[in-house]
Design an enzyme around this catalytic site. Structure first.
Site: not given
Ligand code: DQA
Length: 148
Positions: A23, A74, A80, A87, A100-102, A111
């Site tokens: 991250y 985010n 997941h 909803d 998402h950062l990743s 994921r």
């Molecule tokens: C995340 C990716 C998710 O899988 C993870 O549970 C996170 C961060 C991301 O920003 O990459 O907490 O949302």
């Protein structure tokens, strides 16, 4: 001025300390500062919130139309798992951008599925903190299109 709410989900308050190889080393406060600076440059009014609690996130989404025209979220781990969050996004009908950062698709199999992305306008994943900045550009474009 277009109003945008940025919602950070669980564990994102630990950014900087949390799995920095995945991250990055920037803290949430530093990322929020970057979001505020870019929002100002783009002429967006931004509200930023973070919660570790699913119910609190749901209430924030339900009430988002009182303070924003576009949601950037985010959902973190809830991405997941949370049908309830999905909803809430579907119910509130504000255009929503998932961030998402990743790159969630290059990580563990569990994921790869986002429960929430299907009710969002789109998803930005894998650009680190810049994912939020790209989402601000998308939010501006969406707001312009909706008002024309
Ligand atoms: C995340 C990716 C998710 O899988 C993870 O549970 C996170 C961060 C991301 O920003 O990459 O907490 O949302």
């Amino acid at each position: 001025m277009t109003k945008v709410i940025v919602i950070h989900g669980p564990n994102l308050n630990l950014l900087g300390l949390r799995e920095p190889d995945v991250y990055g080393t920037r803290t949430l406060a530093e990322i929020n500062e970057m979001i505020r600076l870019h929002a100002e440059k783009l002429g967006l009014e931004v509200t930023i919130v973070q919660s570790n609690h699913e119910g609190e996130l749901i209430e924030t989404i339900q009430q988002a139309d009182e303070r924003a025209e576009v949601i950037i979220i985010n959902p973190a781990g809830y991405t997941h798992t949370s049908v309830a969050l999905r909803d809430a996004i579907a119910a509130v009908r504000l255009p929503t951008i998932e961030v998402h950062l990743s790159n969630i698709f290059s990580r563990e199999q569990f994921r790869h599925e986002s429960v929430t992305a299907g009710v969002c306008r789109g998803q930005i994943s894998g650009f680190g903190a810049d994912s939020y900045i790209l989402a601000l550009y998308a939010a501006k474009r969406i707001a312009e299109e909706e008002s024309s």
